[in-house]
Design a protein around this motif. Structure first.
Motif, mmCIF file in Angstrom:
data_model
loop_
_atom_site.group_PDB
_atom_site.id
_atom_site.type_symbol
_atom_site.label_atom_id
_atom_site.label_comp_id
_atom_site.label_asym_id
_atom_site.label_seq_id
_atom_site.Cartn_x
_atom_site.Cartn_y
_atom_site.Cartn_z
ATOM 1 N N UNK A 1 0.832 -1.207 0.000
ATOM 2 C CA UNK A 1 0.000 0.000 0.000
ATOM 3 C C UNK A 1 0.860 1.247 0.000
ATOM 4 N N UNK B 1 -7.060 29.759 -19.514
ATOM 5 C CA UNK B 1 -8.130 29.763 -18.501
ATOM 6 C C UNK B 1 -7.972 28.689 -17.439
ATOM 7 N N UNK C 1 -10.626 -9.829 6.851
ATOM 8 C CA UNK C 1 -9.260 -9.467 6.462
ATOM 9 C C UNK C 1 -9.129 -9.368 4.962
ATOM 10 N N UNK C 2 -9.671 -10.412 4.266
ATOM 11 C CA UNK C 2 -9.567 -10.422 2.804
ATOM 12 C C UNK C 2 -10.290 -9.216 2.213
ATOM 13 N N UNK D 1 -8.206 -6.169 2.857
ATOM 14 C CA UNK D 1 -7.038 -6.154 1.956
ATOM 15 C C UNK D 1 -7.470 -5.741 0.560
ATOM 16 N N UNK E 1 -8.104 -2.165 0.434
ATOM 17 C CA UNK E 1 -6.831 -1.444 0.540
ATOM 18 C C UNK E 1 -6.131 -1.368 -0.809
ATOM 19 N N UNK E 2 -6.204 -2.449 -1.562
ATOM 20 C CA UNK E 2 -5.534 -2.448 -2.859
ATOM 21 C C UNK E 2 -6.245 -1.569 -3.880
ATOM 22 N N UNK F 1 -5.996 3.270 -3.794
ATOM 23 C CA UNK F 1 -5.354 4.339 -4.587
ATOM 24 C C UNK F 1 -6.137 4.685 -5.856
ATOM 25 N N UNK G 1 -8.119 8.199 -6.773
ATOM 26 C CA UNK G 1 -7.928 8.988 -8.007
ATOM 27 C C UNK G 1 -9.262 9.237 -8.682
ATOM 28 N N UNK H 1 -14.970 31.257 -14.439
ATOM 29 C CA UNK H 1 -13.827 30.359 -14.597
ATOM 30 C C UNK H 1 -12.516 30.931 -14.117
ATOM 31 N N UNK I 1 -18.073 23.005 -24.057
ATOM 32 C CA UNK I 1 -16.664 23.395 -24.134
ATOM 33 C C UNK I 1 -16.536 24.866 -24.492
ATOM 34 N N UNK J 1 -17.439 27.181 -21.677
ATOM 35 C CA UNK J 1 -16.445 27.213 -20.598
ATOM 36 C C UNK J 1 -15.182 27.957 -20.999
ATOM 37 N N UNK K 1 -18.650 29.653 -17.252
ATOM 38 C CA UNK K 1 -18.524 28.324 -16.648
ATOM 39 C C UNK K 1 -19.830 27.851 -16.041
#
Lengths: 441, 304
Positions: A10, A96, B16-17, B20, B23-24, B27, B31, B53, B263, B266, B272
């Motif tokens: 991790x 921008x 636990x599994x 885990x 946890x994997x 990340x 994101x 904007x 687009x 903006x 915006x």
């Protein structure tokens, strides 16, 4: 053991993910600038700290020149590294998101428009009034477009901007025309177009799929129908009192429609952009090109035929001609920790060798007072043309739309011109659409 | 006791599994949350403001942005162009991709070469694809125009992307050229999962190629068809890059789609708030269309 391996995995994953977030905003340069290098010796501790200047320029037609400017500045300032980026699309679209994230480049291209003004008013651009050596060298008429309501000076012009009609002298000759037949008013221009068309040559190439329509049909139309008649349309537009449905504005579209209906415009005019228009002219596919004087370098140097320039005669006989005098895309410096060095680069571009490198590469009209004429490269015909439109009393100048209109209006000019050319709108309807948007709260 | 201890140990291991596993994926999930979910949620906030904007301050305007978007002169055109691409482009794209996949699957020699050629356009940047098609469509100096001029047929050349009546078809051809390879590969994957003994049995029964396609291949490909139809629908509703480079929504509003307008609002018009309002509408339409399509096509999968 399993938990330990899990925890280590991790941590590695998190470290990999977070390492990508190590951004280098311009303001952070001061941290590196103040940190001595690992190889510093005692004697170098008084040396100027290294600086990285980020630079984003609208230099599609002069990238080599921009690189030369950066290299010349680096050679004069060995502690400076210039990271030059080419703005790939429109300046405002590029800047921008960076402005919203407070990640503007240290030195950047800007236009004298409401967007750049908004950046200044947000405190993102430096006030160049703080650098009097720079402002005092700029031609006064090119200073005004970059003056904010509070008196701040937020950008430096990159040159005098105007439009012209380049013409192919060979094709003119084929159509039985010479320099003596250069039209001086609208009826004469239509007659010239007719003569050229009779010789099976496309009379006029103009781009309307991008902002070229703003600088050509719009500005010349406004200058002819308002400025030449003593009406300050720019002030009226800015204060919200202009009526875009009046005949003088409708005529902006009507003249474009007249050219289209006469078959005088190049095939594909509504899908043609400025680079394509220039290429079409340089390949000899049309007798005239209605475009900016900023293309003087590529047009004169790229043509395999003799090129002439004329003013767009949108005026009626006996009336003054309208012309467009504005500022080319210029420069601004970000208000951040690198402002001092950005200002030095700006000084290099205005007062130093950078000016001549830029001017020679573009062949455009100088934007500073008191330059060394022997170091200027400008086609003599273009120099004579600029002198004519700036001094001849037969000309009345108008401001380009980007110095006058809000952003939401600028994008509508090409749209409404295309609709008129394609017959989807009448000139009156196009003017009404434009007026409705102007008055929209 | 022993049973209880065993059960407790089993539950602990399962927990636990699970931990885990979480946890994997943490990340990636982080994101996605930071760069997709949070911005989407922020857009719902900003669509109720007049933010330009850049400014650090803005005012709340309620649903005014939605009103402005819907009452704008070009709004009907946005809807009709987006629907045009959904109705025309999505089925045509999938039909073409299935046909290409079926041909490539059975072609034998040089199949890999053809697969590469099919997929090559998709490797290019969308911007490059747009520039290529702008050059092709240029009615004066483009390659097609030059060829027609050479053979004395220059009068046949049209300004395909400069005329309201032809621009959407010209745009669709560009999109099809760019995207067909990707969807063909997905169908090829689906075809490879169909058991060959079904075709062998069909061959013994004397069933022809066309009947095999209709009664065996397409029903067995339903899972791939479901995926591709949904992906293509989302892509056509939300994509704008090719339109931006090729036509910029012109001439006039003739090729302006909802995503492209969002687009422009903006990044060209500094509105915006309105752009976010239109984006929220696009999201609602996209999710609704995807759910309807999933429900309808999943039923067909089960029936197949």
């Amino acid at each position: 053991m399993k938990k330990l391996i899990t925890l280590l995995s991790l941590l590695c994953l998190a470290a990999t993910t977070l390492s990508a977030c190590a951004a280098q905003p311009g303001g952070a340069q001061s941290e590196s600038a103040s940190t001595p290098t690992a190889t510093s010796t005692a004697s170098e501790t008084t040396a100027v700290p290294p600086v990285t200047l980020t630079m984003a320029l609208m230099c599609n037609d002069f990238y080599d020149t921009a690189q030369e400017m950066a290299a010349a500045f680096e050679s004069q300032n060995p502690n400076v590294t210039v990271e030059l980026s080419q703005i790939p699309n429109a300046i405002n679209e590029y800047l921008q998101p960076k402005a919203a994230a407070n990640l503007l480049p240290d030195f950047m291209s800007v236009n004298a428009d409401s967007f750049a003004l908004s950046l200044y008013e947000e405190g993102l651009l430096a006030d160049i009034n703080d650098y009097p050596d720079i402002k005092s060298r700029i031609i006064p008429q090119l200073v005004d477009p970059f003056i904010a309501p509070d008196g701040g000076y937020f950008g430096v012009s990159g040159g005098l901007s105007s439009v012209t009609i380049y013409y192919n002298k060979e094709l003119f000759s084929q159509a039985g025309l010479s320099d003596a037949d250069i039209p001086q008013d609208w009826p004469q221009f239509l007659a010239v177009c007719e003569s050229i068309q009779s010789a099976n040559i496309t009379p006029l190439i103009v781009a309307t799929a991008d902002s070229t329509a703003n600088n050509t049909f719009w500005t010349i139309g406004m200058a002819t129908n308002f400025s030449a008649k003593g009406k300050d349309y720019a002030a009226a537009v800015k204060d919200g009192s202009f009526d875009f449905t009046q005949p003088g504005y409708v005529d902006v579209y009507a003249k474009a429609k007249t050219l289209m209906d006469g078959g005088y415009l190049v095939k594909g005019v509504t899908s043609l952009k400025a680079p394509g228009a220039m290429d079409t002219f340089l390949q000899g596919e049309g007798a005239m090109l209605f475009a900016g004087i900023w293309l003087a370098g590529p047009v004169f140097n790229g043509a395999e035929f003799e090129v002439g320039v004329m003013a767009a005669p949108w005026n009626e006989p006996g009336e003054k001609k309208g012309c467009f005098l504005g500022s080319e895309t210029g420069y601004a410096i970000a208000k951040n920790a690198n402002e001092e060095w950005s200002a030095k680069f700006l000084d290099f571009v205005v007062n130093g060798d950078g000016f001549y490198i830029y001017q020679n590469g573009r062949g455009n009209q100088p934007y500073i007072l008191d330059y060394d004429e022997s170091r200027i490269k400008m086609h003599p015909d273009m120099a004579a043309y600029v002198k004519m439109i700036t001094t001849d009393t037969d000309f009345a100048s108008g401001q380009p739309p980007y110095q006058v209109l809000q952003s939401k209006m600028l994008t509508q000019i090409p749209t409404t011109v295309q609709q008129v050319l394609n017959g989807e709108s009448t000139p009156e309807q196009a003017a009404e659409i434009f007026n409705d948007l102007y008055n929209e709260k | 006791m022993k049973y209880k201890e065993k059960r407790k140990r089993h539950l602990d291991l399962a927990r636990n599994d699970t931990l885990i596993g979480f946890a994997f994926i943490a990340p990636s999930a982080l994101i996605i949350i930071l760069f997709m979910i949070v911005p989407a949620a922020m857009s719902v906030h900003y669509c109720l403001t007049d933010w330009n904007g850049v400014s650090s301050s803005y005012n709340y305007v309620g649903l005014q942005n939605f009103t402005n978007v819907i009452t704008a002169a070009e709004f009907p055109k946005l809807i009709s162009n987006t629907l045009f691409l959904m109705v025309l482009y999505v089925p045509v794209l999938n039909i073409l991709s299935i046909l290409f996949a079926v041909i490539l699957f059975d072609i034998g020699k040089l199949s890999n070469f053809y697969k590469i050629v099919m997929y090559l356009p998709n490797i290019l940047s969308v911007v490059v694809a747009g520039v290529i098609w702008r050059m092709i469509y240029n009615p004066v100096i483009g390659p097609v125009a030059q060829l027609l001029k050479l053979i004395g047929l220059s009068h046949l050349m049209q300004d395909w992307i400069g005329q309201s009546g032809t621009v959407m078809y010209a745009l669709s051809i560009g999109i099809l050229w760019y995207a067909t390879g990707f969807y063909t590969l997905i169908y090829l994957g689906g075809l490879s999962s169909i058991p060959m003994d079904i075709y062998e049995a069909a061959a013994i029964d004397g069933i022809g190629h066309f009947q095999k396609l209709i009664y065996i291949t397409i029903p067995m490909l339903m899972p791939s068809i479901t995926i591709n139809m949904v992906l293509a629908t989302i892509a056509v509703i939300t994509g704008f890059e090719l339109q931006l480079v090729l036509t910029e929504g012109g001439p006039g509003y003739a090729s302006l789609t909802m995503a492209l307008k969002a687009y422009f609002l903006a990044f060209r018009e500094q509105r915006l708030g309105m752009s976010m309002a239109l984006s929220v509408m696009i999201t609602i339409i996209s999710v609704t269309a995807s759910l309807i399509m999933l429900k309808t096509l999943r039923k067909r999968e089960v029936e197949s």
